[in-house]
Design a protein around this motif. Structure first.
Motif, PDB file in Angstrom:
ATOM      1  N   ASN A 184     -15.225 -20.456 -32.468  1.00 19.66           N
ATOM      2  CA  ASN A 184     -15.049 -19.037 -32.760  1.00 19.66           C
ATOM      3  C   ASN A 184     -16.024 -18.558 -33.838  1.00 19.66           C
ATOM      4  N   GLU A 185     -16.806 -17.546 -33.511  1.00 19.41           N
ATOM      5  CA  GLU A 185     -17.653 -16.823 -34.464  1.00 19.41           C
ATOM      6  C   GLU A 185     -18.519 -17.706 -35.368  1.00 19.41           C
ATOM      7  N   GLU A 397     -12.222 -10.617 -28.739  1.00 23.95           N
ATOM      8  CA  GLU A 397     -11.558 -10.054 -29.922  1.00 23.95           C
ATOM      9  C   GLU A 397     -12.067  -8.650 -30.173  1.00 23.95           C
ATOM     10  N   GLU A 447      -4.960 -13.361 -43.325  1.00 22.97           N
ATOM     11  CA  GLU A 447      -6.301 -12.824 -43.115  1.00 22.97           C
ATOM     12  C   GLU A 447      -7.259 -13.360 -44.187  1.00 22.97           C
ATOM     13  N   PHE A 456      -3.686  -6.718 -39.243  1.00 22.39           N
ATOM     14  CA  PHE A 456      -4.353  -6.400 -37.976  1.00 22.39           C
ATOM     15  C   PHE A 456      -3.368  -6.390 -36.803  1.00 22.39           C
TER      16      PHE A 456
HETATM   17  C1  NOJ Z   1     -12.462 -12.436 -36.513  1.00 22.57           C
HETATM   18  C2  NOJ Z   1     -11.843 -13.777 -36.719  1.00 22.57           C
HETATM   19  O1  NOJ Z   1     -11.969 -14.517 -35.541  1.00 22.57           O
HETATM   20  C3  NOJ Z   1     -10.390 -13.723 -37.151  1.00 22.57           C
HETATM   21  O2  NOJ Z   1     -10.002 -14.988 -37.603  1.00 22.57           O
HETATM   22  C4  NOJ Z   1     -10.198 -12.672 -38.221  1.00 22.57           C
HETATM   23  O3  NOJ Z   1      -8.864 -12.640 -38.648  1.00 22.57           O
HETATM   24  C5  NOJ Z   1     -10.628 -11.332 -37.663  1.00 22.57           C
HETATM   25  N1  NOJ Z   1     -12.038 -11.395 -37.356  1.00 22.57           N
HETATM   26  C6  NOJ Z   1     -10.412 -10.178 -38.615  1.00 22.57           C
HETATM   27  O4  NOJ Z   1     -11.175 -10.340 -39.763  1.00 22.57           O
END
Ligand code: NOJ
Length: 528
Positions: A184-185, A397, A447, A456
């Motif tokens: 992820n990211e 996402e 977060e 969120f």
């Molecule tokens: C992307 C990330 O994958 C996630 O872990 C994070 O909580 C959200 N962005 C919001 O910042």
């Protein structure tokens, strides 16, 4: 004659209006979470320690509310409640991550935790019983601390360790899980983490670690993809992708288009080009700029480590779809003397002499890192389509954070509405092959540096309640309605900030126009 023309253009317009608000057949909706952010139970049974466990325990002073995720949403115990929450929204899938240290307590694959396997089996089977498709992310930032002690993502061996971990997860769950995200990211794990040193593993080393991490993440992803391809695909028929955090860059003025394009290649292309382009390897322009800049700074070789020809081949084509995490955009211009020191995509890229700016008109929920610019989503999908072809795109996402823990989250409703509208533009107007949308996130959770202050969730979570009660917000109802109708819903109540009110007015006008035309058509058909 005139009436016939009016009728036919009316019919056409009404059909187009209605069609453009519809999600195509097969389009999937879901919500996402990640292990560290929701599970809690950080040391239950034989679970090993991750870098996130270590970081939040040792550095509460760096977290806004000095909290940690030792309990979080307590999803380790409340997985049935989570499944129910997904089902109540009518979602097609639930994207969650497996914690490496829950399955492999030491980080290595010679020891597998029975309790860890049970937990994920329960979750997967429970979802499938309710007809909800599980999507697993193998790595959402919670590296085993033991592997971090050996260098983590800066050690090239991480690619093998990740492949071995992936092998275990594919073997255990691959019979039931058909869609996967490997990592992820990487932009956040590498660029944000090593440029700022603020998140786990809390190492600030922008010169070297950032780019070692970039390369090793790509190799690790490719090894896991190739392993699946070789060993599991023929029996399980699943699909895999890495989830890139994509940022759209608009030029500050038309004369800054070259700078904007450079920013796109640096931020998005650096992680996408090696996998999705025909030739593979780094984007040429980035390779060249990084070599020049490294030389200027006195390094004998480029800080962006070169790929060998074998590595280019290994990484190129290691995808089945393109997972897009989209939250925000930036404006770009050339860096000027006195500009703020650059911090990855937030403020600029020193290597390229670029400065990134947030448009003050873009609304944000008080968290100025991710202001909302819905059009950026359509633009980045078009850019990716033009660069790499009309791939299978999947929004893995998209979400809105604010510091308001109330249930009437109309700003979040507006955010989802506007982004879904752009997804429909991508599909109907740009003919992009976008097949799904994932809301971040199912419920409020931990977060990262903001702890529990930044929310969120579609569901509100009461973190003061030992039961961690989940309550649906307005956004949950909005998403549920959209999913049920498979049509873009007009939000019930709009936030009336200036730009949104403006936007709302023009949308209402379009809707009224559609209605008017439809009525004209009905009347005409009946009476003429
Ligand atoms: C992307 C990330 O994958 C996630 O872990 C994070 O909580 C959200 N962005 C919001 O910042």
């Amino acid at each position: 004659m005139y009436i016939v023309f009016l009728i036919s253009s009316g019919v056409l317009h009404a059909v187009v209006c209605l069609h453009n608000r519809k999600f195509p057949p097969g389009f999937q909706f879901g919500a996402a979470t990640s292990a560290y952010q929701i599970e809690g139970a950080w040391n239950v049974s034989d679970k090993g320690e991750s870098i996130c466990d270590r970081f939040s325990r040792d550095h509460p002073e760096l977290i806004t509310d000095k909290s940690n995720a030792e309990v979080a949403c307590d999803s380790y115990r409340k997985w049935r409640v989570d499944i129910q929450a997904v089902q109540d929204l009518g979602l097609d899938f639930y994207r969650f991550s497996t914690a490496w240290t829950r399955l492999l307590p030491t980080g290595f694959s010679n020891e597998i935790s029975k309790d860890g396997v049970n937990y994920y089996n329960n979750l997967i089977n429970g979802l499938l019983e309710k007809n909800i498709k599980p999507i697993i992310t193998l790595y959402h930032w919670d590296l085993p601390q033991r592997l971090q002690d050996l260098g983590g993502w800066t050690n090239p061996l991480i690619a093998d360790w990740f492949e071995q971990y992936a092998d275990v997860v594919f073997r255990l769950f691959g019979d039931r899980v058909k869609m996967w995200v490997t990592i992820n990211e990487p932009l956040l794990m590498c660029d944000f983490n090593y440029n700022t040193g603020t998140l786990a593993p809390r190492i600030k080393d922008p010169d070297t670690a950032t780019y070692l991490c970039t390369k090793h993440v790509l190799i690790a992803h490719a090894k896991a993809w190739r392993l699946y391809d070789r060993k599991y695909r023929h029996k399980y028929h699943g699909i895999l992708s890495i989830a890139n955090h994509v940022v759209w860059f608009d030029p500050l003025t038309p004369k800054h288009e070259d700078e904007a394009e450079l920013a796109r290649e640096y931020t998005v292309g650096r992680y996408a080009h090696p996998i999705y382009s025909k030739e593979g390897g780094w984007p040429k322009v980035i390779e060249q700029k990084m070599t020049e800049y490294s030389k200027k700074k006195g390094f004998p070789t480029s800080r962006l480590p070169a790929f060998t020809p074998e590595e280019i081949k290994l990484v190129r084509g290691s995808y089945d779809y393109f997972a897009i995490n989209y939250y925000t955009s930036r404006l770009v211009r050339k860096a000027l003397p006195g500009d703020e020191a650059a911090v990855f995509f937030d403020t600029g890229a020193p290597e390229l002499g670029l400065t990134f700016i947030k448009d003050p008109n873009w609304p944000s929920g008080g968290h100025n890192f991710i202001p909302s610019y819905p059009k950026g989503l359509r633009s980045i999908i078009s850019w990716l389509k033009q660069k790499y072809g009309n791939l299978h795109f999947f929004i893995s996402e998209n979400g809105y954070g604010n510091f308001d823990s109330g249930l009437d989250d109309y700003d979040r409703v507006e955010y989802f509405h506007q982004h879904l509208e752009q997804v429909l533009h991508s599909i109907h107007d740009d003919h992009a092959n976008v097949t799904g949308f994932t809301a971040w996130t199912l419920m409020d959770n931990y977060e990262w540096l903001s702890g529990y202050t930044l929310r969120f969730g579609l569901y509100h979570v009461d973190f003061t309640n030992p039961e961690r009660k989940r309550t649906p917000r307005a956004s949950a109802h909005y998403i549920a309605k959209t999913v049920k109708k498979r049509t873009l819903e007009t939000p019930v109540k709009k936030q009336h900030t200036q730009s949104q009110a403006q936007n709302g007015k023009s949308k209402t006008n379009v809707n009224l126009f559609c209605l008017l035309i439809s009525v004209t058509v009905i009347v005409c058909t009946k009476y003429f």
